[in-house]
Design a protein around this motif. Structure first.
Motif, PDB file in Angstrom:
ATOM      1  N   ARG A 116      -9.805  32.956 -15.944  1.00  0.00           N
ATOM      2  CA  ARG A 116      -9.898  31.978 -14.870  1.00  0.00           C
ATOM      3  C   ARG A 116     -10.428  30.650 -15.360  1.00  0.00           C
ATOM      4  NH1 ARG A 116     -12.594  34.789  -9.694  1.00  0.00           N
ATOM      5  NH2 ARG A 116     -11.911  32.770  -8.849  1.00  0.00           N
ATOM      6  N   GLN A 117     -11.179  30.631 -16.469  1.00  0.00           N
ATOM      7  CA  GLN A 117     -11.684  29.349 -16.947  1.00  0.00           C
ATOM      8  C   GLN A 117     -10.584  28.482 -17.572  1.00  0.00           C
ATOM      9  OE1 GLN A 117     -12.505  32.277 -18.143  1.00  0.00           O
ATOM     10  NE2 GLN A 117     -12.672  32.341 -20.390  1.00  0.00           N
ATOM     11  N   GLY A 118      -9.426  29.074 -17.910  1.00  0.00           N
ATOM     12  CA  GLY A 118      -8.352  28.302 -18.522  1.00  0.00           C
ATOM     13  C   GLY A 118      -7.122  28.111 -17.651  1.00  0.00           C
ATOM     14  N   TYR A 119      -6.948  28.925 -16.607  1.00  0.00           N
ATOM     15  CA  TYR A 119      -5.740  28.870 -15.788  1.00  0.00           C
ATOM     16  C   TYR A 119      -6.124  29.020 -14.317  1.00  0.00           C
ATOM     17  CZ  TYR A 119      -3.196  29.350 -20.132  1.00  0.00           C
ATOM     18  OH  TYR A 119      -2.715  29.147 -21.386  1.00  0.00           O
ATOM     19  N   PRO A 120      -5.421  28.310 -13.417  1.00  0.00           N
ATOM     20  CA  PRO A 120      -5.745  28.395 -11.989  1.00  0.00           C
ATOM     21  C   PRO A 120      -5.301  29.745 -11.420  1.00  0.00           C
ATOM     22  CG  PRO A 120      -3.798  27.029 -12.330  1.00  0.00           C
ATOM     23  CD  PRO A 120      -4.334  27.346 -13.688  1.00  0.00           C
ATOM     24  N   ILE A 121      -6.222  30.414 -10.732  1.00  0.00           N
ATOM     25  CA  ILE A 121      -5.969  31.734 -10.182  1.00  0.00           C
ATOM     26  C   ILE A 121      -6.205  31.686  -8.684  1.00  0.00           C
ATOM     27  CG2 ILE A 121      -6.569  34.183 -10.260  1.00  0.00           C
ATOM     28  CD1 ILE A 121      -5.304  33.205 -12.823  1.00  0.00           C
ATOM     29  N   ASP A 122      -5.304  32.268  -7.901  1.00  0.00           N
ATOM     30  CA  ASP A 122      -5.446  32.370  -6.453  1.00  0.00           C
ATOM     31  C   ASP A 122      -5.580  33.833  -6.070  1.00  0.00           C
ATOM     32  OD1 ASP A 122      -5.407  29.729  -5.956  1.00  0.00           O
ATOM     33  OD2 ASP A 122      -3.279  29.627  -5.417  1.00  0.00           O
ATOM     34  N   SER A 123      -6.224  34.075  -4.921  1.00  0.00           N
ATOM     35  CA  SER A 123      -6.332  35.423  -4.375  1.00  0.00           C
ATOM     36  C   SER A 123      -5.246  35.590  -3.318  1.00  0.00           C
ATOM     37  CB  SER A 123      -7.715  35.652  -3.769  1.00  0.00           C
ATOM     38  OG  SER A 123      -7.786  36.943  -3.199  1.00  0.00           O
ATOM     39  N   VAL A 124      -4.296  36.473  -3.552  1.00  0.00           N
ATOM     40  CA  VAL A 124      -3.185  36.724  -2.638  1.00  0.00           C
ATOM     41  C   VAL A 124      -3.228  38.200  -2.242  1.00  0.00           C
ATOM     42  CG1 VAL A 124      -0.702  36.660  -2.311  1.00  0.00           C
ATOM     43  CG2 VAL A 124      -1.814  34.939  -3.759  1.00  0.00           C
ATOM     44  N   ASP A 125      -3.464  38.443  -0.920  1.00  0.00           N
ATOM     45  CA  ASP A 125      -3.538  39.816  -0.403  1.00  0.00           C
ATOM     46  C   ASP A 125      -4.559  40.644  -1.173  1.00  0.00           C
ATOM     47  OD1 ASP A 125      -1.568  39.179   1.415  1.00  0.00           O
ATOM     48  OD2 ASP A 125       0.062  39.872   0.096  1.00  0.00           O
ATOM     49  N   GLY A 126      -5.679  39.985  -1.514  1.00  0.00           N
ATOM     50  CA  GLY A 126      -6.749  40.701  -2.194  1.00  0.00           C
ATOM     51  C   GLY A 126      -6.540  40.865  -3.682  1.00  0.00           C
ATOM     52  N   MET A 127      -5.450  40.303  -4.229  1.00  0.00           N
ATOM     53  CA  MET A 127      -5.172  40.415  -5.664  1.00  0.00           C
ATOM     54  C   MET A 127      -5.149  39.026  -6.278  1.00  0.00           C
ATOM     55  SD  MET A 127      -2.180  43.326  -5.666  1.00  0.00           S
ATOM     56  CE  MET A 127      -2.304  43.441  -7.449  1.00  0.00           C
ATOM     57  N   LEU A 128      -5.642  38.939  -7.522  1.00  0.00           N
ATOM     58  CA  LEU A 128      -5.694  37.665  -8.227  1.00  0.00           C
ATOM     59  C   LEU A 128      -4.320  37.395  -8.852  1.00  0.00           C
ATOM     60  CD1 LEU A 128      -9.213  37.872  -9.928  1.00  0.00           C
ATOM     61  CD2 LEU A 128      -8.564  36.720  -7.797  1.00  0.00           C
ATOM     62  N   LYS A 129      -3.761  36.230  -8.529  1.00  0.00           N
ATOM     63  CA  LYS A 129      -2.454  35.825  -9.041  1.00  0.00           C
ATOM     64  C   LYS A 129      -2.577  34.442  -9.654  1.00  0.00           C
ATOM     65  CE  LYS A 129       0.008  39.324  -7.422  1.00  0.00           C
ATOM     66  NZ  LYS A 129       0.789  40.241  -8.304  1.00  0.00           N
ATOM     67  N   VAL A 130      -1.856  34.246 -10.781  1.00  0.00           N
ATOM     68  CA  VAL A 130      -1.862  32.921 -11.396  1.00  0.00           C
ATOM     69  C   VAL A 130      -1.142  31.940 -10.474  1.00  0.00           C
ATOM     70  CG1 VAL A 130       0.279  33.275 -12.675  1.00  0.00           C
ATOM     71  CG2 VAL A 130      -1.405  31.637 -13.516  1.00  0.00           C
ATOM     72  N   LYS A 131      -1.680  30.766 -10.347  1.00  0.00           N
ATOM     73  CA  LYS A 131      -1.093  29.724  -9.500  1.00  0.00           C
ATOM     74  C   LYS A 131      -0.085  28.933 -10.334  1.00  0.00           C
ATOM     75  CE  LYS A 131      -2.324  25.868  -6.478  1.00  0.00           C
ATOM     76  NZ  LYS A 131      -3.447  25.020  -5.974  1.00  0.00           N
TER      77      LYS A 131
END
Length: 502
Positions: free
Chosen positions: A70-85
């Motif tokens: 997460r410190q190098g790439y934007p991550i979103d939480s989608v339906d409780g799961m972490l997904k790269v943005k």
């Protein structure tokens, strides 16, 4: 091949890369903040590209990018799961291509496809330069695979040669797109570096991208301008001497042969002069024929168009004028004759019926009935009414008048209008109605449905287009009292006929 031999094949652009490498920052900065909250902390920036070994540690598929730090790439939480943005800070096609380019067993074709697609989705400047560099290195890897597979047959067989030349040209084009001044690249592992990539590119130039394969791939290297000028001067000096002879100061003694080009030009000039003389004579004859033709044309044209009428666009010569008069007279005669014939047909048809009975049956049964009918036809039915013979005489005089081309069209039209509105429509309204109710044998319908002159309302007596008989007749001077829906008395009919058919 040692490093000294390798450097001799490196183009100037590669040498420039090595010159700028000492000034590049090769170590990744500390990135403690999360990329989603602080974009300047992301691995992919406009002026730098930081690549982690985690990218090529597994299959080169989009599903593994969700596990990037997460410190190098934007991550979103989608339906409780972490997904790269997905976006400029995490371009999926770019990551797929980088993965294939760094794996020893990477799929070269898949890597090229992904990097080419990444260039169309809006990369940041530094990643765009990195993609061009990796794309060129993948083309070089493809060149090495082709060389290892076909070896001596690489340049002799058509299919391998075309594939080799295609990847060779694409590698050069990819390396050309790299803007080294805007490329800063760092790794979190010592296995790769920008310096190492530059050396791989130099090795590719030394083995496959040098000029030795230009002829094989149909690449023509043009000589320098100085060499072109020297060759042209040498060839032209020899050819000019052979065809035109030497210069005046170097001319051979008298009696030597004339240069072939000079002799050929002399013959051409003589032929041209002879053709010119013959052409001048032919031209003179053509001019004379043209003058005769113009004279004949003008003589014939004067019978059709007078000189003063040409400017107005009209032909008023003797022939057109005579034809116009004949045409006008013929048109009036046809119009008048047709009107008279129609009137006679309707009038005679009315005589065949008397009080609802067909008198022709009685005429066949009795000669006496025939004589009575003729007597009634010769005598006027009402005072001052013309007999049948008088009406036929009047028609004869009208036809004689129609033959005179000087008759006034308005008078002719008024005569026709008086016959229609006074004699036909109003002499006997019952007879007129019965005649219009008869079935037309040609159309199979009542006459009133075929001929608008049977209309009960004068406003519906359409003659042509939107013109009615009522409008035409009032326009030529027939009194409006005659052109109306009001029934006329026998005296009014007689007055109308005596006025326009004296």
């Amino acid at each position: 091949m040692d490093r000294q031999d390798l450097a001799s094949y490196i183009p100037l652009v590669v040498a420039a890369v090595f010159a700028t490498l000492p000034g590049m920052r090769m170590a990744a900065a500390q990135q403690d903040d999360e990329c989603s909250r602080n974009l300047p902390s992301c691995d992919l920036q406009e002026r730098k590209t930081h690549l982690r070994a985690q990218i090529w540690s597994g299959p080169c598929e989009p599903s593994q990018w969700d596990a990037l730090p997460r410190q190098g790439y934007p991550i979103d939480s989608v339906d409780g799961m972490l997904k790269v943005k997905v976006g400029p800070r995490a371009p999926v096609h770019f990551l797929n291509g980088v993965c294939e380019a760094h794996r020893p067993d990477g799929d070269v074709d898949h890597g090229l496809h992904e990097l080419e697609k990444a260039a169309t989705v809006g990369l940041l400047p530094s990643q765009r330069n990195a993609a061009a560099l990796f794309e060129g290195l993948l083309h070089c890897r493809k060149l090495a695979e082709l060389d290892d597979r076909y070896q001596g047959e690489l340049t002799t067989k058509l299919a391998p040669r075309e594939a080799f030349c295609m990847h060779r040209g694409m590698a050069k084009a990819s390396f050309t797109r790299v803007r080294w001044e805007g490329l800063e690249m760092s790794y979190d592992t010592s296995s790769f570096s920008l310096t190492g990539h530059a050396e791989s590119m130099a090795q590719c130039y030394a083995e496959y991208l040098h000029g030795g394969y230009d002829a094989t791939c149909g690449v023509v290297s043009s000589p320098s301008p100085a060499a072109i000028d020297a060759a042209a001067e040498t060839v032209s000096r020899e050819l000019l001497a052979d065809y035109f002879g030497t210069a005046t100061e170097d001319a051979p003694p008298e009696g030597s042969a004339i240069p072939p080009l000079k002799a050929m030009l002399a013959r051409k000039i003589e032929m041209a002069d002879s053709s010119l003389r013959d052409s001048a004579a032919l031209l003179g004859g053509l001019v004379q024929k043209k003058d005769l033709l113009v004279g004949s044309y003008q003589g014939i044209a004067s019978m059709f168009c007078l000189p003063e009428s040409e400017t107005a666009g009209l032909c008023a010569g003797p022939l057109p004028s005579a034809v116009a008069r004949l045409h006008e007279g013929y048109e009036r005669a046809v119009l008048r004759s047709q009107t008279i014939l129609d009137f006679v047909d309707r009038w005679v048809s009315g005589l065949y019926e008397h009080q609802g009975k067909d008198v022709r049956v009685e005429l066949q049964n009795s000669h006496e009935g025939l004589r009575d009918m003729l007597a009634r036809a010769e005598l006027p039915a009402v005072p001052n009414e013309m007999t049948l013979l008088e009406k036929l005489d009047l028609m004869k005089r009208d036809m004689a008048l129609l033959a005179d081309r000087t008759a006034v069209e308005n008078d002719l039209m008024k005569r026709q209008c008086s016959i229609y509105f006074c004699e036909i429509r109003n002499r006997n309204r019952t007879f007129f109605t019965n005649a219009c109710n008869q079935v037309d044998a040609t159309a199979g319908r009542p006459v009133k449905d075929v001929n608008a002159l049977c209309a009960a309302d004068v406003a519906g007596t359409v003659v042509s287009g939107a013109q009615t008989a009522a409008a035409l007749c009032t326009g030529v001077g027939l009194p409006a009292s005659y052109v109306s829906n009001t029934a006329m008395t026998a005296r009014a009919v007689d007055t109308c006929m005596s006025e326009f058919h004296p």
